[in-house]
Each structure stands twice: as structure tokens, then as C-alpha cells.
Design an enzyme around this catalytic site. Sequence first.
Site, mmCIF file in Angstrom:
data_model
loop_
_atom_site.group_PDB
_atom_site.id
_atom_site.type_symbol
_atom_site.label_atom_id
_atom_site.label_comp_id
_atom_site.label_asym_id
_atom_site.label_seq_id
_atom_site.Cartn_x
_atom_site.Cartn_y
_atom_site.Cartn_z
ATOM 1 N N GLU A 1 -51.635 -14.977 -26.934
ATOM 2 C CA GLU A 1 -51.006 -13.652 -26.825
ATOM 3 C C GLU A 1 -50.074 -13.537 -25.627
ATOM 4 O O GLU A 1 -49.488 -12.479 -25.393
ATOM 5 C CB GLU A 1 -52.075 -12.562 -26.760
ATOM 6 C CG GLU A 1 -52.745 -12.359 -28.107
ATOM 7 C CD GLU A 1 -54.042 -11.583 -27.971
ATOM 8 O OE1 GLU A 1 -54.043 -10.556 -27.254
ATOM 9 O OE2 GLU A 1 -55.046 -12.022 -28.557
ATOM 10 N N GLY B 1 -51.729 -23.982 -19.111
ATOM 11 C CA GLY B 1 -51.917 -23.170 -17.905
ATOM 12 C C GLY B 1 -51.150 -23.750 -16.721
ATOM 13 O O GLY B 1 -50.595 -23.005 -15.911
ATOM 14 N N ASP B 2 -51.109 -25.084 -16.619
ATOM 15 C CA ASP B 2 -50.401 -25.727 -15.519
ATOM 16 C C ASP B 2 -48.886 -25.500 -15.652
ATOM 17 O O ASP B 2 -48.189 -25.298 -14.659
ATOM 18 C CB ASP B 2 -50.699 -27.232 -15.493
ATOM 19 C CG ASP B 2 -52.199 -27.508 -15.402
ATOM 20 O OD1 ASP B 2 -52.923 -26.647 -14.854
ATOM 21 O OD2 ASP B 2 -52.633 -28.556 -15.885
#
Lengths: 321, 321
Positions: free
Chosen positions: A233, A260-261
Site C-alpha cells: 500500500e 525496505g532498504d
Amino acid sequence: MILTVTLNTALDVTYRVPELRPHASHRVTEVIERPGGKGLNVARVLAALGHDTVVTGFVGGVTGTVLRQLLARFAAAPPDTAGAPHGTITDALVPIAGTTRRTIGVVDATTGDTTQLNEPGPIVTTPEWTAFMDGYGRLLREASAVALCGSLPPGVPVGTYAQLIREAHAAGVPTLLDTSGEPLRRGIAARPHLVKPNADELAGLTGSTDPLRAARDARRRGARAVAASLGAEGMLAVTAHGAWRAAPPRRLAGNPTGAGDAAVAGLLSGLVEEVPWPDRLARAVALSAAAVRAPVAGEFDRTVYEEVLARVEVTEHPAAA
Amino acid sequence: MILTVTLNTALDVTYRVPELRPHASHRVTEVIERPGGKGLNVARVLAALGHDTVVTGFVGGVTGTVLRQLLARFAAAPPDTAGAPHGTITDALVPIAGTTRRTIGVVDATTGDTTQLNEPGPIVTTPEWTAFMDGYGRLLREASAVALCGSLPPGVPVGTYAQLIREAHAAGVPTLLDTSGEPLRRGIAARPHLVKPNADELAGLTGSTDPLRAARDARRRGARAVAASLGAEGMLAVTAHGAWRAAPPRRLAGNPTGAGDAAVAGLLSGLVEEVPWPDRLARAVALSAAAVRAPVAGEFDRTVYEEVLARVEVTEHPAAA
């Protein structure tokens, strides 16, 4: 330059198997090794975006030697950035007597899902820690920002990130903290400029499963800004100047490891380039989506990045009541 | 000395996890590394039984370096043989440019079951193969027996074991072949002194699921003797002098990895000591059971070995119709 700290570096090994069946024997059809640990992935994405980076943390043993060789190879010739701007990656890792851990991702070729096996990290001795802190202090003098990434190896005090954040404050360097659990809780209390938890980490920290409420709570606990990743999302940012939500135009299938990185690299590059928050968030979401489309952490699909960046939808939240 | 050949050596890595769940992320609580590949396990058991052994095969890369270091450590001070007779282990592995594979065994602490992930082996070049064959010829001159163990690395011709068996014949050295599939089929045609398939391998070779019938068929195909492992039910030997079945007194729970290699060591030591077949089979069954009770391949529980050895039941089969 941008400094990334990875105290618990890893040699990332990816195994491809036709189908993973517990308690059976498998022939691995493909083996890929990469320099691993969140901060190293962040640095590789930053370099692909044109930023000079320095990586520090600990490295040791034969796996550490392989990690450094692979890192040098990526620094010299990143495989995924033909024609793109390219920053340098400088290895300022501190050698230790222990052996760098391996993390093994077993990719099931039938489902595309990954099963992860993470070795514990090596013990860091007090003289090794002192050597790291000396180097960290020197590196901060040249840094435009610092990212503190990932778990702590065994024996490193849980309040370590708080200490590193205070040192960066003293040197006038903005900090981004990307960790979880107690190191996140302690780190936030030292007032980092930005934290990037995911929804689960934010819920664990604050007790609230509503990301907006939880992010506001995290700011009250000390984080100057919170950029929370919400998986497919997109992301939510809550800052002193407002709150925004950014959503990718469509859900992308692939390997979420490293997404995420890539988002951290997007946020950091936006910070040092002084990009406005909505654009910073859009960049993080687009990089995250483009990382999902790349086979391994630390890389992203540039075509997907540019396509998604042009179409990310950013909406502003009304001010908190 | 007894020579063991392991063309596809491996660095054996054992991971302990609380519970293996596909597509989840796991913290590995324990990491154990061992020199691996069937012939290396066989050599370690033989040394614990008091036999001097020489190991050959291929080794390379950083995993190969670790393998040799671990092998040297075991050769100097085997961890499981306090007070027991102890033979030497001599490293005659041939260095190659490729990297020795890893094999990862993931032990689920809840069920005790192991999930195995085996990397493919390195490519062996023609000059490396020539260097190995030169060394093999020299080592045969000193050998009282040779064991040919395990899979073939990529690029090594499928008829290789047949070639190694013919060389041993020419040198007057008895051979034990422990492999599967086409290398087993081809190897048997070269008339090895003994093959040690399990019931599945024997069925794959002969098409018969009756082990006695299949073992007799394997002898007709060229094997002078067949010792088939029947899992928890023990072993079956079919030789020129008769056929015997040996069964352990009870079913032992544990880690079956390495049980077959311990059985090979029992058969080989019995061969060079000229122990009668029923005793040879009893020794193999007792070592196999004792290996199941040891946590890693290449080791066995000496107390279990002696207890089971005293109680193995050996029965003779009537002569073939």
C-alpha cells in the site's frame, strides 16, 4: 558523502530450488552471493542514484573476506545501472576476529516465495567496538547524513543506536534509524531525524495497529519524522511539517527482500538533496516497488522505478486533531 | 592405509532452528561446520576405528580452505574418540580453481527432522582431472582398499567410477563403490569388489523392490558382493560365499545422515581385517546405528556401537534357487 552503518553485516546467499519441501533433500539449482546487511543494500541503491557512500560496521572471517571482495566488485561495476549516474561505495568496515554471518534465502521456484535462514552474528569485543567508534567519529566529519541499519550483533549493547545518534547530533549530521524492537525503542528516545519502521514494527513500538496514530505516537516518543512502510500500500510520512501517504499505481509481484532498504535509500537521497517531503516519499515508494522487481536485495529495476515514480499518488493527511 | 575418494567434497553446514516453516524467516540458533562428502565421513569413522586413511578428491575456493582446516583439526584431535584407538587421516585432496560446494542441513528442533539443501559442485577442468588421476595412481600403490564415494561433480564423465575401479584392479587393490544412478550402473559393470546401495538405489538399478532379488541381480551385473542398507531394518549382504541379513536389536531415533557412511567404514575395516562376512555385516549395522545417535555425519556414539554390536542378529539366507 552518505554514511551507512551495518553492525551485523552478512554474506547474503540465495538458493534456488525447484520446490521447497520440509524434511526432504534438495538439489540447489542456482547459488547467488551478495554483500548483505541492510546498510550495504542501502549504499548500493544510493550509489546507483549517484550518491557517494561510505559503509561501516564489522566484518570478519572467511565470509567477511568474500563479502568485501563482492562489495569491491559492486563498487567498481554495479551490474544494474548501465548508463545511469553512479556514486562511489567506500569500504570502511572494521575487521573483527569473529566470522561474519551468512543469511540464506531459499527461493521456491514453484511459488516464488522465499524461506529465510539467518545465522546469528559474531561476538564483537570491546577493543573492536572502540575501533569502530573511533572510525565512526572520523567518518561523521565528512558525512551529509548517516543511516543506522538493521539488527545488533550479539554482545553489542541494546542502547547502541541511541549512542550513535547522539554522536551524530554532536557532529551536526542528520540520522535515519531503520531497526526494530528494543534497539528501535531506545534509538527513538535519542531523537533521530527519521525512523523507517514497517507497520508491524510501529505496532510493536506503540501498541497501535493504526499506522497514522502509531506514527504520531512515535514522534511523541522522540523521532522527529516517521516514514512507515505499509507493504504493497506504499508509505506514510508524519513530520513536523505535515503528514502524507504515497501509494504505488499497482501492486507488483516479486521479491520483497530489500524493498525496505531501497526505500531508506530514497528517503536519504531526498534528505540530502533537500527534496520536499511529498517527492521524497514518492521516490521511496517507487524505489521500493522497483526493488521488488529485482531478484536480489540492493538492486532495483530502473525502468520500473521511473515508470512508478511518474505515477505514485501522494495525498496529504489533515493536521492532527 | 585405506584410501577414500570423494570427487564432490562439501563443506557440511548444520543449522538448528526452533521450527522450520516454509516462506517464513528463521533465526538460526546453532551453526556447525564439518568437512563433508561421503568419503570424508568414511575416513573419519575409519580413523576412529584405528585405521590409517588417506582422503583424495577435489577441493577449492574459500569453502575448500575451511574444509581443509576442519579436516586437519579432526585429524589432529577427533572429538568423539577419547581413549579409543585412533588412525591418521592424511589430506591428499587435489586443489582446483572452482569452489567446493556447501551442503546445508536444517534441523527442526521441534521434530528433529532435517531438511537438506545441496549446492551443485564446482566444474573440474581437464588438467585438474589429470592431476587427480596421477595422484590416484600413486596412492593406490600404498592402499589396502579404496572406497569410491558419492556423487560426481558437474563435468566429470558418468563412467568415471568404472575407470577408477579398473585402475584399482590393475594395482591389485579391492574397491568399494557407494554411489547411485548412472555412475552406480556404470561402476558395477567394472566389477567392484563390493557395492553398498540402499534399497531405493538397488531398486533403481535393477527394477526390483525385493532387496534379496535385486542384490542377486546386481551381482549378475558385475558387483562381486552387494551390501544393501535397509534403513532401520539393518543390512543384507549377498556374496560369492553366501547371503546374510543383519538386524539391529532395536530401532534408534536420531539423525540418519552419515549412517550409510559409517556402514561403509564398517564394511571396509572388516574387509582389510579379513573379518568373516557375518561379523563384517554386524559391524556395519552397529556403526550405522551408532552414527544415527551422533549429531553429525562422520561421527558415531561409541557406547551405542559396542552395545548394538553385541546384540546384532545375523541370519543366513538359504542359497539362491
